[in-house]
Design a protein around this motif. Structure first.
Motif, mmCIF file in Angstrom:
data_model
loop_
_atom_site.group_PDB
_atom_site.id
_atom_site.type_symbol
_atom_site.label_atom_id
_atom_site.label_comp_id
_atom_site.label_asym_id
_atom_site.label_seq_id
_atom_site.Cartn_x
_atom_site.Cartn_y
_atom_site.Cartn_z
ATOM 1 N N LEU A 123 36.979 36.870 24.142
ATOM 2 C CA LEU A 123 36.943 37.635 25.395
ATOM 3 C C LEU A 123 37.075 36.691 26.589
ATOM 4 N N ASP A 124 36.383 35.561 26.542
ATOM 5 C CA ASP A 124 36.493 34.576 27.624
ATOM 6 C C ASP A 124 37.914 34.040 27.743
ATOM 7 N N ALA A 125 38.557 33.791 26.598
ATOM 8 C CA ALA A 125 39.943 33.305 26.608
ATOM 9 C C ALA A 125 40.865 34.331 27.258
ATOM 10 N N TYR A 126 40.647 35.607 26.961
ATOM 11 C CA TYR A 126 41.421 36.685 27.575
ATOM 12 C C TYR A 126 41.183 36.726 29.085
ATOM 13 N N ASN A 127 39.913 36.678 29.490
ATOM 14 C CA ASN A 127 39.578 36.768 30.914
ATOM 15 C C ASN A 127 40.209 35.648 31.732
ATOM 16 N N ASN A 128 40.411 34.489 31.132
ATOM 17 C CA ASN A 128 40.953 33.327 31.838
ATOM 18 C C ASN A 128 42.428 33.068 31.544
ATOM 19 N N HIS A 129 43.051 33.924 30.758
ATOM 20 C CA HIS A 129 44.453 33.724 30.380
ATOM 21 C C HIS A 129 45.355 33.973 31.601
ATOM 22 N N PRO A 130 46.377 33.142 31.802
ATOM 23 C CA PRO A 130 47.260 33.309 32.966
ATOM 24 C C PRO A 130 47.930 34.685 33.052
ATOM 25 N N VAL A 131 48.271 35.292 31.943
ATOM 26 C CA VAL A 131 48.905 36.616 31.973
ATOM 27 C C VAL A 131 47.922 37.658 32.507
ATOM 28 N N HIS A 132 46.665 37.582 32.085
ATOM 29 C CA HIS A 132 45.639 38.494 32.572
ATOM 30 C C HIS A 132 45.380 38.258 34.057
ATOM 31 N N LEU A 133 45.310 37.010 34.455
ATOM 32 C CA LEU A 133 45.067 36.684 35.861
ATOM 33 C C LEU A 133 46.210 37.167 36.747
ATOM 34 N N GLN A 134 47.445 37.088 36.254
ATOM 35 C CA GLN A 134 48.594 37.593 37.004
ATOM 36 C C GLN A 134 48.481 39.102 37.184
ATOM 37 N N LEU A 135 48.097 39.813 36.132
ATOM 38 C CA LEU A 135 47.891 41.261 36.218
ATOM 39 C C LEU A 135 46.835 41.580 37.279
ATOM 40 N N LEU A 136 45.725 40.892 37.220
ATOM 41 C CA LEU A 136 44.640 41.142 38.175
ATOM 42 C C LEU A 136 45.067 40.893 39.610
ATOM 43 N N SER A 137 45.971 39.944 39.824
ATOM 44 C CA SER A 137 46.359 39.586 41.183
ATOM 45 C C SER A 137 46.963 40.763 41.944
ATOM 46 N N TRP A 138 47.682 41.643 41.275
ATOM 47 C CA TRP A 138 48.253 42.802 41.974
ATOM 48 C C TRP A 138 47.466 44.081 41.708
ATOM 49 N N LEU A 139 46.732 44.150 40.579
ATOM 50 C CA LEU A 139 46.025 45.372 40.215
ATOM 51 C C LEU A 139 44.700 45.552 40.958
ATOM 52 N N VAL A 140 43.916 44.512 41.086
ATOM 53 C CA VAL A 140 42.572 44.626 41.670
ATOM 54 C C VAL A 140 42.574 45.277 43.057
ATOM 55 N N PRO A 141 43.541 44.988 43.928
ATOM 56 C CA PRO A 141 43.541 45.663 45.233
ATOM 57 C C PRO A 141 43.761 47.180 45.155
ATOM 58 N N LEU A 142 44.205 47.687 44.008
ATOM 59 C CA LEU A 142 44.515 49.112 43.866
ATOM 60 C C LEU A 142 43.407 49.939 43.235
ATOM 61 N N ILE A 143 42.336 49.283 42.769
ATOM 62 C CA ILE A 143 41.360 49.990 41.934
ATOM 63 C C ILE A 143 39.921 49.748 42.361
#
Length: 95
Positions: free
Chosen positions: A66-86
């Motif tokens: 789970l920690d590896a997922y949370n810190n994975h660059p693909v996940h972080l890229q998703l969060l960069s545009w998604l978090v402002p919408l939710i």
């Protein structure tokens, strides 16, 4: 095993295209992040949703995965545009 659950309230200006992009990208994360064992996402139809319109469940082997997922660059890229919408809610637990 770790179960990672999440649900979103979309902010008012979120478009249908952004919602579809979120669904598509989250649904395909397991193809890019090996730590994810399983992903299920969809629209929330519960009458007790409290405005949370979208949700999902992911499975991980352990907390390190789970920690590896949370810190994975693909996940972080998703969060960069998604978090402002939710307005997100997450629950993680061990089974």
């Amino acid at each position: 095993m770790i179960i990672h659950t999440f649900c979103f309230r979309w902010k008012p200006d979120t478009t249908e295209a952004q919602k579809e992009r979120a669904y598509d990208e989250i649904n395909e994360l397991h193809l890019q992040i090996p730590a994810i064992l399983e992903t299920n996402v969809g629209a929330n139809f519960s009458p007790r949703s409290q405005g949370y319109e979208f949700g999902g469940v992911m499975k991980f082997a352990d907390r390190e995965s789970l920690d590896a997922y949370n810190n994975h660059p693909v996940h972080l890229q998703l969060l960069s545009w998604l978090v402002p919408l939710i307005e997100p809610l997450e629950v993680d637990f061990e089974v």
